[in-house]
Design a protein around this motif. Structure first.
Motif, PDB file in Angstrom:
ATOM      1  N   ALA A  33     -20.239 -32.108 -19.881  1.00 37.45           N
ATOM      2  CA  ALA A  33     -20.664 -32.310 -21.129  1.00 37.45           C
ATOM      3  C   ALA A  33     -22.144 -31.900 -21.466  1.00 37.45           C
ATOM      4  O   ALA A  33     -22.518 -31.487 -22.424  1.00 37.45           O
ATOM      5  N   ILE A  34     -22.880 -32.555 -20.432  1.00 38.17           N
ATOM      6  CA  ILE A  34     -24.316 -32.446 -20.590  1.00 38.17           C
ATOM      7  C   ILE A  34     -24.785 -31.126 -20.708  1.00 38.17           C
ATOM      8  O   ILE A  34     -25.886 -30.724 -21.356  1.00 38.17           O
ATOM      9  N   LEU A  35     -24.288 -30.322 -19.705  1.00 36.06           N
ATOM     10  CA  LEU A  35     -24.646 -28.932 -19.657  1.00 36.06           C
ATOM     11  C   LEU A  35     -24.328 -28.001 -20.814  1.00 36.06           C
ATOM     12  O   LEU A  35     -25.065 -27.356 -21.316  1.00 36.06           O
ATOM     13  N   GLY A  36     -23.330 -28.255 -21.534  1.00 35.21           N
ATOM     14  CA  GLY A  36     -23.048 -27.879 -22.684  1.00 35.21           C
ATOM     15  C   GLY A  36     -24.032 -27.992 -23.680  1.00 35.21           C
ATOM     16  O   GLY A  36     -24.408 -27.356 -24.368  1.00 35.21           O
ATOM     17  N   ASN A  37     -24.305 -29.380 -23.871  1.00 30.61           N
ATOM     18  CA  ASN A  37     -25.445 -29.683 -24.795  1.00 30.61           C
ATOM     19  C   ASN A  37     -26.627 -28.961 -24.465  1.00 30.61           C
ATOM     20  O   ASN A  37     -27.524 -28.473 -25.248  1.00 30.61           O
ATOM     21  N   ALA A  38     -27.100 -29.171 -23.027  1.00 29.47           N
ATOM     22  CA  ALA A  38     -28.341 -28.178 -22.692  1.00 29.47           C
ATOM     23  C   ALA A  38     -28.374 -26.682 -23.190  1.00 29.47           C
ATOM     24  O   ALA A  38     -29.240 -26.479 -23.671  1.00 29.47           O
ATOM     25  N   VAL A  39     -27.096 -26.050 -22.944  1.00 30.23           N
ATOM     26  CA  VAL A  39     -27.036 -24.880 -23.345  1.00 30.23           C
ATOM     27  C   VAL A  39     -27.179 -24.614 -24.845  1.00 30.23           C
ATOM     28  O   VAL A  39     -27.904 -23.778 -25.464  1.00 30.23           O
ATOM     29  N   ASN A  40     -26.500 -25.557 -25.451  1.00 33.49           N
ATOM     30  CA  ASN A  40     -26.747 -25.328 -26.937  1.00 33.49           C
ATOM     31  C   ASN A  40     -28.068 -25.526 -27.705  1.00 33.49           C
ATOM     32  O   ASN A  40     -28.673 -24.824 -28.289  1.00 33.49           O
ATOM     33  N   LEU A  41     -28.760 -26.639 -27.112  1.00 32.35           N
ATOM     34  CA  LEU A  41     -30.334 -26.724 -27.351  1.00 32.35           C
ATOM     35  C   LEU A  41     -30.963 -25.632 -27.064  1.00 32.35           C
ATOM     36  O   LEU A  41     -32.100 -25.213 -27.578  1.00 32.35           O
ATOM     37  N   LEU A  42     -30.546 -25.156 -25.984  1.00 36.51           N
ATOM     38  CA  LEU A  42     -31.510 -23.736 -25.367  1.00 36.51           C
ATOM     39  C   LEU A  42     -31.174 -22.762 -26.204  1.00 36.51           C
ATOM     40  O   LEU A  42     -32.296 -21.995 -26.749  1.00 36.51           O
ATOM     41  N   ILE A  43     -30.260 -22.459 -26.699  1.00 30.09           N
ATOM     42  CA  ILE A  43     -29.910 -21.340 -27.907  1.00 30.09           C
ATOM     43  C   ILE A  43     -30.636 -21.521 -29.280  1.00 30.09           C
ATOM     44  O   ILE A  43     -31.482 -20.738 -29.742  1.00 30.09           O
ATOM     45  N   PHE A  44     -30.548 -22.965 -29.439  1.00 31.38           N
ATOM     46  CA  PHE A  44     -31.272 -23.272 -30.780  1.00 31.38           C
ATOM     47  C   PHE A  44     -32.674 -23.214 -30.565  1.00 31.38           C
ATOM     48  O   PHE A  44     -33.552 -22.618 -31.537  1.00 31.38           O
ATOM     49  N   THR A  45     -33.274 -23.469 -29.599  1.00 31.43           N
ATOM     50  CA  THR A  45     -34.769 -23.406 -29.470  1.00 31.43           C
ATOM     51  C   THR A  45     -35.071 -21.669 -29.303  1.00 31.43           C
ATOM     52  O   THR A  45     -36.245 -21.447 -29.964  1.00 31.43           O
ATOM     53  N   GLY A  46     -34.187 -20.867 -28.721  1.00 32.94           N
ATOM     54  CA  GLY A  46     -34.379 -19.470 -28.760  1.00 32.94           C
ATOM     55  C   GLY A  46     -34.556 -18.886 -30.397  1.00 32.94           C
ATOM     56  O   GLY A  46     -35.083 -17.811 -30.312  1.00 32.94           O
ATOM     57  N   GLY A  47     -33.905 -19.486 -31.179  1.00 32.38           N
ATOM     58  CA  GLY A  47     -33.855 -19.175 -32.623  1.00 32.38           C
ATOM     59  C   GLY A  47     -34.839 -19.397 -33.646  1.00 32.38           C
ATOM     60  O   GLY A  47     -35.010 -19.624 -34.584  1.00 32.38           O
TER      61      GLY A  47
END
Lengths: 125, 519
Positions: A33-47
């Motif tokens: 669950a935390i890994l999924g959120n980590a990736v989402n935040l990562l993509i968010f930062t990428g934009g």
């Protein structure tokens, strides 16, 4: 802003990896669950992270007026959230079912598919 | 972020109002067809007799569509279909080149064989659990992964096939299956999440997700962006999906637990999707980075080969032996990717296609053997040759094919890979390939010797008839393996063109961006 987010994402990843390395399924689930959120935040930062303007193009213009956040990563995250949520739900049920059926949530003891004392293959007949 | 420094794009060029040509729809038809048949099967969930018929007809239709698509792509070059006329790099493009079309056709043929085999392997409870709808959705995911031209879209199709594979894997919910699915599920989810991480970074660096656009821009960004990190993440994620050493242990833990036909499907399709994605990303998008990583990939490939075949030597369960043989085959493909060039990449593609056919056939054989001998262990299995000579002959041919012995399909890719490895002076890689072939021969030889050749202790075992329905797909796959082995020219020619198209993707780029394209 991006630097702080990078730090946050790295903390998320650290926690996720730590939990994923556990042998208890319930902790692994939390790690997923935390890994999924980590990736989402990562993509968010990428934009790009900005509070300047919403990425809306005025009626008489072709391009954005000023610097704005890229809206596409948010669309990607939306897809990723739906997918990771459904997978998490599936794995949650699977883990519960496995616990029910195998009476353990310790992966070291889950040896039904790969028995510990398997006989060695025959050497000759 | 690179996206912030790129000049404002001219959006007027992206929106074209002329509708897509009808012929372009062929590119997306395999996916749409699978989803439509899958939806129909969900509606038919109560009529258990109609389900297999519909699914087999649907899969036969898929083979025809993919065949037509391959024929088109072989004559006209890569084809692109854009949703809603939003032209790339803004819209989602489905682009199919020779590599994708070849993989899609072989995958559809394997699925058709599995559909026929399922008639004797999936009982009413399996049908009620939704085997056939899940099979069609799995095929939608697999076809989508082979045909898409957009890397985030690839991730979505990976997830589609992953969730349906979960469903197929627990079909029946026995203890063994639950155990296997837990390991398969968690590890594969972590792998796809890694893929998503890499895609997030990729978007941050490139500002685009279209593969053709990435291939165009990679050259100019090579000095300024951490592309090696990106490619490393992709190699790790796809390597995990493809079961490469050291992230391969989920495969032998899970592939022997489900119904035989499900194992056979997985053996043919799932790891090969990972391999396809690896070839697409490393060979076409980042050739320079592939070159730099080649030693690591070659080492991983050699270790995967050796670990896989040694694992197979240590097993007694028929299907677990096969699971380790899949892993060892993945090693050979990785060796081809590492070596690169027309010989290496062509050999990798050839080996992957061969492995799809042969491993599926061998899993069918394991199913029939388990039915004939009422056991899965080669300690207790015996006398299968006496019980059914024709079946034993088919299995022996597949054993030869997987070991890479002529005149079967495994021989040519092995020759290509060994030659390509020797050409660049990687003698140790060639030695690993040959040693693996030798050890595989021992593995399959021992399997055949014990389960088929050995006489039963008690001769009372009466002959169990094998239905023609379960022998037919096995015979068809064996025949294909033999045909490819005897007459490899047409396939070899197509594969060489496919490998050349990956190495020099100008036709692919032209198809996505006609006349130079925007920017």
């Amino acid at each position: 802003m991006e630097a702080w987010f990078s730090l946050l994402v790295s903390i998320f990843f650290t926690v996720a990896v730590y939990l994923l390395l556990s042998k208890f399924i319930i902790r692994v689930l939390l790690g997923v669950a935390i890994l999924g959120n980590a990736v989402n935040l990562l993509i968010f930062t990428g934009g790009r992270l900005t509070r300047a303007v919403p990425p809306v193009i005025a009626g008489d213009a072709d391009v954005l007026a000023g610097p704005a956040a890229n809206a596409l990563p948010q669309a990607l995250i939306l897809t990723a959230i739906v997918i990771s949520f459904s997978f998490f739900a599936f794995l949650l049920v699977l883990a519960w079912r496995a616990y029910d059926e195998l009476a353990t949530d310790n992966t070291d003891e889950m040896r039904v598919a790969e028995p510990v004392n398997e006989p060695a293959p025959p050497l000759g007949y | 972020m690179a996206a912030s420094i790129s000049p404002p794009a001219d959006l007027s060029a992206a929106l074209v109002l002329t509708p897509s040509m009808a012929s372009e729809w062929l590119v997306i038809l395999p996916v749409a067809w699978c989803l439509a048949v899958g939806a129909l099967l969900v509606m038919l969930r109560r009529s258990l007799g109609l389900q297999p018929v519909t699914a087999i007809a649907g899969l036969a239709g898929l083979v025809m569509i993919d065949g037509l698509l391959l024929e088109r792509v072989a004559t006209n070059g890569p084809m692109t279909m854009v949703m809603g006329r939003w032209l790339p790099p803004f819209g989602i493009a489905f682009t199919v080149d020779l590599t994708g079309a070849l993989f899609a056709l072989v995958a559809a043929s394997v699925a058709l064989a599995a559909g026929v085999f399922s008639l004797t392997d999936i009982n009413d409870s399996g049908r009620r659990y939704g085997f056939y709808p899940l099979l069609m959705v799995l095929m939608a995911g697999v076809s989508g992964a082979f045909l898409t031209g957009d890397i985030f879209n690839l991730y979505v199709w990976f997830e589609v096939l992953l969730i349906s594979s979960f469903g197929l894997l627990v079909l029946g919910s026995e203890r063994e299956q639950l155990d296997g699915t837990v390991k398969y599920g968690f590890l594969n989810l972590v792998a796809t999440t890694l893929f998503l991480v890499a895609t997030g970074y990729l978007y941050a660096v490139f500002g685009t997700l279209n593969m053709a656009d990435i291939a165009r821009k990679a050259e100019s960004l090579r000095d300024s962006a951490p592309l090696m990190t990106l490619v490393g993440l992709y190699v790790l994620a796809f390597g995990m999906k493809a079961a490469a050493f050291p992230v391969n242990f989920w495969l032998p833990a899970s592939y022997h637990t489900p119904r035989v036909v499900v194992s056979a499907l997985f053996a043919g399709l799932l790891t090969k999707v990972g391999i396809y994605a690896l070839i697409r990303v490393t060979v076409m998008l980042f050739p320079v980075e592939r070159e730099e990583m080649s030693f690591v990939v070659a080492l991983a490939g050699a270790l995967t080969m050796i670990v896989g075949v040694l694992g197979a030597l240590a097993q007694t369960d028929f299907r677990r032996i096969l699971g380790y043989l899949i892993v060892s085959g993945i090693g050979s493909i990785l060796a081809g990717v590492a070596v690169g060039g027309p010989g290496g990449v062509g050999g990798a593609i050839f080996y992957a296609l061969h492995s799809m056919l042969v491993m599926t056939g061998l899993y069918f054989a394991s199913g029939i053997a388990m039915r004939l001998g009422a056991s899965a262990s080669i300690i207790t299995l015996a006398g299968l040759y006496r019980r059914h000579v024709g079946f034993a002959a088919l299995t022996l041919m597949l054993c030869f094919a997987v070991s890479g012995l002529p005149p079967f399909s495994g021989f040519w890719p092995k020759v290509m890979l060994v030659k390509a490895a020797l050409d660049i002076g990687a003698w140790w890689l060639a030695a690993a390939l040959l040693l693996t072939g030798f050890l595989t021969t021992i593995v399959t030889g021992r399997l055949f010797l014990f389960a088929y050749w050995r006489d039963e202790a008690d001769q009372s075992g009466e002959a169990v008839p094998v239905s023609a329905v379960s022998l037919a797909p096995l015979a068809a796959l064996t025949l294909l393996a033999l045909l490819i082995g005897l007459y490899p020219d047409p396939l070899l020619g197509a594969i060489q063109r496919a490998a050349a198209g990956l190495a020099e993707p100008s036709a692919y780029l032209n198809s996505v961006f006609p006349a130079g394209g925007s920017q």
